[in-house]
Design a protein around this motif. Sequence first.
Motif, PDB file in Angstrom:
ATOM      1  N   GLU A   1       1.020  -1.244  -0.074  1.00 56.33           N
ATOM      2  CA  GLU A   1      -0.057  -0.048   0.122  1.00 56.33           C
ATOM      3  C   GLU A   1       1.034   1.193  -0.136  1.00 56.33           C
ATOM      4  OE1 GLU A   1      -2.842  -0.091   3.070  1.00 56.33           O
ATOM      5  OE2 GLU A   1      -4.033  -1.756   2.170  1.00 56.33           O
ATOM      6  N   SER A   2       1.386   1.249  -1.174  1.00 57.39           N
ATOM      7  CA  SER A   2       2.414   2.578  -1.292  1.00 57.39           C
ATOM      8  C   SER A   2       1.810   3.896  -1.387  1.00 57.39           C
ATOM      9  CB  SER A   2       3.320   2.418  -2.442  1.00 57.39           C
ATOM     10  OG  SER A   2       4.039   3.646  -2.881  1.00 57.39           O
ATOM     11  N   SER A   3       1.928   4.709  -0.612  1.00 52.84           N
ATOM     12  CA  SER A   3       1.428   6.417  -0.581  1.00 52.84           C
ATOM     13  C   SER A   3       1.862   7.077  -1.788  1.00 52.84           C
ATOM     14  CB  SER A   3       1.611   7.124   0.409  1.00 52.84           C
ATOM     15  OG  SER A   3       1.334   6.540   1.816  1.00 52.84           O
ATOM     16  N   ARG A   4       0.481   7.333  -2.881  1.00 53.86           N
ATOM     17  CA  ARG A   4       1.187   8.005  -4.046  1.00 53.86           C
ATOM     18  C   ARG A   4       0.930   9.647  -3.893  1.00 53.86           C
ATOM     19  NH1 ARG A   4       4.086   4.830  -5.242  1.00 53.86           N
ATOM     20  NH2 ARG A   4       4.216   5.618  -7.629  1.00 53.86           N
ATOM     21  N   SER A   5       0.900  10.077  -2.701  1.00 60.44           N
ATOM     22  CA  SER A   5       0.500  11.278  -2.254  1.00 60.44           C
ATOM     23  C   SER A   5       1.162  11.842  -1.135  1.00 60.44           C
ATOM     24  CB  SER A   5      -0.758  11.775  -2.445  1.00 60.44           C
ATOM     25  OG  SER A   5      -1.572  11.041  -1.395  1.00 60.44           O
ATOM     26  N   HIS A   6       1.248  13.085  -0.733  1.00 56.51           N
ATOM     27  CA  HIS A   6       1.566  13.510   0.377  1.00 56.51           C
ATOM     28  C   HIS A   6       0.200  14.050   1.070  1.00 56.51           C
ATOM     29  CE1 HIS A   6       5.619  13.899  -0.951  1.00 56.51           C
ATOM     30  NE2 HIS A   6       5.360  14.846  -1.815  1.00 56.51           N
ATOM     31  N   SER A   7       0.155  13.585   2.504  1.00 60.08           N
ATOM     32  CA  SER A   7      -1.114  13.824   3.395  1.00 60.08           C
ATOM     33  C   SER A   7      -0.733  14.892   4.243  1.00 60.08           C
ATOM     34  CB  SER A   7      -1.424  12.623   3.946  1.00 60.08           C
ATOM     35  OG  SER A   7      -2.690  12.898   4.676  1.00 60.08           O
ATOM     36  N   ILE A   8      -1.697  15.864   4.324  1.00 55.86           N
ATOM     37  CA  ILE A   8      -1.673  17.177   5.394  1.00 55.86           C
ATOM     38  C   ILE A   8      -2.785  17.236   6.242  1.00 55.86           C
ATOM     39  CG2 ILE A   8      -1.225  19.474   5.575  1.00 55.86           C
ATOM     40  CD1 ILE A   8       0.152  19.435   2.864  1.00 55.86           C
ATOM     41  N   VAL A   9      -2.529  16.947   7.253  1.00 53.00           N
ATOM     42  CA  VAL A   9      -3.837  17.230   8.314  1.00 53.00           C
ATOM     43  C   VAL A   9      -3.573  18.507   9.119  1.00 53.00           C
ATOM     44  CG1 VAL A   9      -5.070  16.420  10.636  1.00 53.00           C
ATOM     45  CG2 VAL A   9      -4.007  14.574   8.950  1.00 53.00           C
ATOM     46  N   GLN A  10      -4.290  19.507   8.866  1.00 53.13           N
ATOM     47  CA  GLN A  10      -4.405  20.915   9.671  1.00 53.13           C
ATOM     48  C   GLN A  10      -5.371  20.821  10.835  1.00 53.13           C
ATOM     49  OE1 GLN A  10      -4.958  22.958   5.768  1.00 53.13           O
ATOM     50  NE2 GLN A  10      -2.893  23.886   6.274  1.00 53.13           N
ATOM     51  N   VAL A  11      -4.644  21.099  11.955  1.00 51.20           N
ATOM     52  CA  VAL A  11      -5.567  21.432  13.153  1.00 51.20           C
ATOM     53  C   VAL A  11      -5.657  22.885  13.343  1.00 51.20           C
ATOM     54  CG1 VAL A  11      -6.070  20.787  15.635  1.00 51.20           C
ATOM     55  CG2 VAL A  11      -4.939  19.270  14.065  1.00 51.20           C
ATOM     56  N   LYS A  12      -6.812  23.461  13.670  1.00 56.29           N
ATOM     57  CA  LYS A  12      -6.897  25.112  13.585  1.00 56.29           C
ATOM     58  C   LYS A  12      -7.512  25.109  14.833  1.00 56.29           C
ATOM     59  CE  LYS A  12      -9.035  29.054  11.678  1.00 56.29           C
ATOM     60  NZ  LYS A  12      -9.961  29.570  10.521  1.00 56.29           N
TER      61      LYS A  12
ATOM     62  N   LYS B   1      -2.351  27.069  14.676  1.00 56.80           N
ATOM     63  CA  LYS B   1      -2.581  25.847  13.670  1.00 56.80           C
ATOM     64  C   LYS B   1      -1.325  25.022  13.748  1.00 56.80           C
ATOM     65  CE  LYS B   1      -1.591  27.179   9.201  1.00 56.80           C
ATOM     66  NZ  LYS B   1      -1.692  27.660   7.773  1.00 56.80           N
ATOM     67  N   ILE B   2      -1.626  23.819  13.463  1.00 61.11           N
ATOM     68  CA  ILE B   2      -0.767  22.634  13.538  1.00 61.11           C
ATOM     69  C   ILE B   2      -0.934  21.953  12.317  1.00 61.11           C
ATOM     70  CG2 ILE B   2       0.096  20.332  14.724  1.00 61.11           C
ATOM     71  CD1 ILE B   2      -1.452  21.442  17.358  1.00 61.11           C
ATOM     72  N   ASN B   3       0.400  21.647  11.495  1.00 56.00           N
ATOM     73  CA  ASN B   3       0.010  20.675  10.370  1.00 56.00           C
ATOM     74  C   ASN B   3       0.992  19.611  10.602  1.00 56.00           C
ATOM     75  OD1 ASN B   3      -1.158  22.679   8.485  1.00 56.00           O
ATOM     76  ND2 ASN B   3       0.746  23.689   8.188  1.00 56.00           N
ATOM     77  N   LEU B   4       0.017  18.317  10.403  1.00 50.60           N
ATOM     78  CA  LEU B   4       0.672  17.045  10.642  1.00 50.60           C
ATOM     79  C   LEU B   4       0.853  16.510   9.269  1.00 50.60           C
ATOM     80  CD1 LEU B   4      -1.603  15.943  13.276  1.00 50.60           C
ATOM     81  CD2 LEU B   4       0.472  16.886  13.608  1.00 50.60           C
ATOM     82  N   ILE B   5       1.870  16.483   8.595  1.00 47.61           N
ATOM     83  CA  ILE B   5       2.286  15.911   7.151  1.00 47.61           C
ATOM     84  C   ILE B   5       2.946  14.548   7.311  1.00 47.61           C
ATOM     85  CG2 ILE B   5       3.363  16.479   5.126  1.00 47.61           C
ATOM     86  CD1 ILE B   5       3.213  19.142   7.904  1.00 47.61           C
ATOM     87  N   ASP B   6       2.225  13.738   6.403  1.00 50.45           N
ATOM     88  CA  ASP B   6       2.702  12.305   6.055  1.00 50.45           C
ATOM     89  C   ASP B   6       3.282  12.433   4.760  1.00 50.45           C
ATOM     90  OD1 ASP B   6       3.257   9.685   5.973  1.00 50.45           O
ATOM     91  OD2 ASP B   6       1.388   8.859   5.583  1.00 50.45           O
ATOM     92  N   LEU B   7       4.775  12.704   4.756  1.00 50.82           N
ATOM     93  CA  LEU B   7       5.414  12.611   3.242  1.00 50.82           C
ATOM     94  C   LEU B   7       5.514  11.448   2.718  1.00 50.82           C
ATOM     95  CD1 LEU B   7       8.244  15.049   4.145  1.00 50.82           C
ATOM     96  CD2 LEU B   7       6.112  15.738   2.914  1.00 50.82           C
ATOM     97  N   ALA B   8       5.177  11.228   1.476  1.00 54.38           N
ATOM     98  CA  ALA B   8       5.404   9.949   0.588  1.00 54.38           C
ATOM     99  C   ALA B   8       6.817  10.235   0.501  1.00 54.38           C
ATOM    100  CB  ALA B   8       4.888   9.982  -0.823  1.00 54.38           C
ATOM    101  N   GLY B   9       7.309   8.809   0.399  1.00 53.13           N
ATOM    102  CA  GLY B   9       8.993   8.538   0.593  1.00 53.13           C
ATOM    103  C   GLY B   9       9.223   8.734  -0.974  1.00 53.13           C
TER     104      GLY B   9
END
Length: 224
Positions: free
Chosen positions: A86-97, A112-120
């Motif tokens: 299950e390879s991530s094909r994108s960068h995911s960004i969770v923004q908490v405001k 604001k908090i940005n939680l980022i899951d970068l695709a490798g």
Amino acid sequence: LFRIREARKLDTDISISLMISEIYNECIKDLFVTKQKKLDVKQNPDGSNTVPGLTEIAVDSVDAVLSAMSEASGNRTVMATDMNEESSRSHSIVQVKTVCTSKKDKREYIGKINLIDLAGSENVNKSGVTGQGMKEAQNINKSLSALGDVIQALVAKTPHIPYRNSKLTMMLKDSLGGDCKTLMIVQCSPAQANCVETLSSLNFAARARNVELGKAKRNVKGGD
């Protein structure tokens, strides 16, 4: 955050909301909807960046946050490769405001908090991707390279920081420079076969570690 809100409820109203998106092939996708519309990063007068039109969901508990993240995760773009089922094909960004409003003087304190899951970064010779998968890998690597260029410019303290070279760096501008605070966690493989990728990831993190961040300041609006 929810414990703090409960502790301060007598003198402060605190609202907490979530926005979850992904950057797929240099396009911003709202992970709370299935029918997508064109989204882009806009710069506010105060220099911060936002994505107008991105779905913002109010949350009032940890369970609500986890439920929202689970819903968004189901809409994220993944595919199987030779290296990952299950390879991530994108960068995911969770923004908490958070918006904290003082009951005494009506001042608003915005955070604001940005939680980022970068695709490798992806070695296409190992992952075995072709066609659309190849295009996805190229865009992932291009955006990670742009992020590396921004980090390098911040370390060198150059007058121009190339945030505009990628949607990823445009969205993360608030989290990379100025008065923000940044934490990077690197996941890497101990396997001998992956030593090149592991070394690359660690070098990337070492560069990010050298960025000097400014002193945090309050973002205040309005008030009597």
